[in-house]
Design an enzyme around this catalytic site. Structure first.
Site, short mmCIF file in Angstrom:
data_model
loop_
_atom_site.label_atom_id
_atom_site.label_comp_id
_atom_site.label_asym_id
_atom_site.label_seq_id
_atom_site.Cartn_x
_atom_site.Cartn_y
_atom_site.Cartn_z
N HIS A 1 0.84 -1.21 0.00
CA HIS A 1 0.00 0.00 0.00
C HIS A 1 0.87 1.25 0.00
CE1 HIS A 1 -3.12 -2.82 0.93
NE2 HIS A 1 -2.53 -3.18 2.03
N HIS B 1 5.48 6.72 7.38
CA HIS B 1 5.08 6.33 6.03
C HIS B 1 4.44 7.53 5.37
CE1 HIS B 1 1.47 5.86 8.47
NE2 HIS B 1 0.84 6.24 7.37
N GLU C 1 -4.22 13.07 2.74
CA GLU C 1 -5.43 12.46 3.31
C GLU C 1 -6.28 13.56 3.94
OE1 GLU C 1 -4.03 8.78 5.52
OE2 GLU C 1 -4.95 8.05 3.67
N THR D 1 -6.10 5.57 9.13
CA THR D 1 -6.74 5.87 7.84
C THR D 1 -6.67 4.66 6.89
OG1 THR D 1 -4.75 6.71 6.77
CG2 THR D 1 -6.09 8.30 8.04
N HIS E 1 3.17 10.63 7.60
CA HIS E 1 2.64 10.30 8.92
C HIS E 1 3.74 9.70 9.80
CE1 HIS E 1 -1.69 10.03 7.18
NE2 HIS E 1 -1.35 11.26 7.52
N HIS F 1 1.46 9.07 2.17
CA HIS F 1 0.33 8.88 1.25
C HIS F 1 0.50 9.84 0.07
CE1 HIS F 1 -1.92 6.56 4.32
NE2 HIS F 1 -1.22 7.30 5.15
C1 LIG Z 1 -4.31 -3.04 14.79
C2 LIG Z 1 -2.81 -2.95 14.65
C3 LIG Z 1 -2.37 -1.56 14.19
C4 LIG Z 1 -2.36 -1.46 12.67
C5 LIG Z 1 -1.97 -0.03 12.26
N1 LIG Z 1 -0.54 0.08 12.10
S1 LIG Z 1 0.10 1.56 11.97
O1 LIG Z 1 1.53 1.40 11.90
O2 LIG Z 1 -0.39 2.37 13.03
C6 LIG Z 1 -0.44 2.28 10.49
C7 LIG Z 1 -1.03 3.55 10.55
C8 LIG Z 1 -1.47 4.18 9.39
S2 LIG Z 1 -2.18 5.77 9.47
N2 LIG Z 1 -2.38 6.33 7.99
O3 LIG Z 1 -1.20 6.60 10.19
O4 LIG Z 1 -3.45 5.65 10.13
C9 LIG Z 1 -1.34 3.56 8.16
C10 LIG Z 1 -0.74 2.29 8.09
C11 LIG Z 1 -0.29 1.65 9.26
C12 LIG Z 1 0.34 0.30 9.13
O5 LIG Z 1 -0.22 -0.67 9.65
O6 LIG Z 1 1.42 0.23 8.52
ZN LIG Z 2 -0.86 7.22 7.14
#
Ligand SMILES: CCCCCNS(=O)(=O)c1cc(S(N)(=O)=O)ccc1C(=O)O
Ligand SMILES: [Zn+2]
Length: 262
Positions: free
Chosen positions: A65, A94, A106, A201, A119, A96
């Protein structure tokens, strides 16, 4: 289950079928309507402070993604501002983006999208024992959002990311970033921000994020964004480029949107 993504058949409009939280009342991103942002003149919010370490050999991976840099930093601290008395620790960062630079962020500001959004994901180490546990609680995560504007100067820190993307072209591939990365350099000079209670998100869209979105964008070049779009969403020879990976704004509902002009 069919893999979620950003196409009409598996994108944001159908996520709630597979991930019920995606249809919740505190979803992210949102359109930041600057006229309703309440400024905290009574300073009920303390100053937001952050401290990061510089790290080399951070692992960057192609998640299918987008790209994600795993940066668990026990020495990092994000606190104050809307975070109460708790300390949050950096876990990963990461980005977007969109298929053109006319879109890609976003969050939007008065309906305006930026070319992308970085982010920096943190978790509440005061209250929770692990990142995964924190992601199950309303105050578990804090994400700093930084908008991308397209300009002529390439962003040196982003260039360190871009220079590794040819090694992680396919989903599931990862490599170490040889350069030293200092997350502080991703932040704009002006530290004014908006903040509200929201969610991840991406699926599962857990409603566990305190969002802090900086008002001032940082500058990247079109070439750097073009490189992001060359990542493949597939693990095999088939090439399906990750040309967009942003969720559109979700209803703010009756959530408070606060601003701080640091
Ligand atoms: C339920 C386990 C948490 C899954 C979310 N992981 S994360 O690192 O917070 C994350 C946040 C986001 S975001 N856009 O910051 O909400 C996007 C992707 C990920 C990821 O899983 O890589
Ligand atoms: Zn993000």
């Amino acid at each position: 289950a069919a893999e979620w993504g950003y196409s009409p058949t598996n994108g944001p409009d159908v996520w709630a079928r597979l991930f019920p939280q995606a249809g919740g009342a505190r979803q992210s991103p949102v359109d930041i309507c600057t006229s309703i942002a309440s400024s905290d003149s009574n300073l009920e919010m303390k100053k937001l402070t952050f401290a990061y370490e510089s790290q080399s050999d951070l692992r960057i991976l192609n998640t299918g993604h987008g790209w994600k840099v795993e940066a668990p930093q026990s020495g990092s601290r994000l606190e104050g501002g809307p975070l109460g008395e708790d300390i949050y620790q950096l876990e990963q960062f990461h980005c977007h983006w969109g298929e053109t630079s006319a879109e890609g962020s976003e969050h939007t500001v008065d309906g305006r999208a930026y070319a992308g959004e970085l982010h920096l994901v943190h978790w509440n180490t005061t209250k929770y024992q692990s990142f995964a546990e924190a992601a199950q609680h309303p105050d578990g995560l804090a994400v700093l959002g930084v908008f991308f504007d397209v300009g002529n100067e390439s962003n040196d820190e982003i260039e360190k990311i871009v220079s590794t993307l040819s090694e992680i072209k396919f989903k599931g591939q990862f490599t170490d970033i040889p350069d030293v990365i200092d997350p502080t350099t991703f932040l704009p000079s002006g530290l004014g921000y908006w903040t509200y209670l929201g969610s991840l998100t991406t699926p599962p869209c857990n409603e566990c994020v305190i969002w802090i979105v900086y008002k001032e964008p940082i500058t990247v070049t079109e070439e750097q964004l073009v490189q992001f779009r060359c990542l493949s969403a597939c693990s095999g020879e088939a090439e399906e480029f990750i040309v967009k990976n942003y969720r559109p704004p979700q209803p703010l509902g009756n959530r408070a949107l606060r601003e701080c002009n640091a």
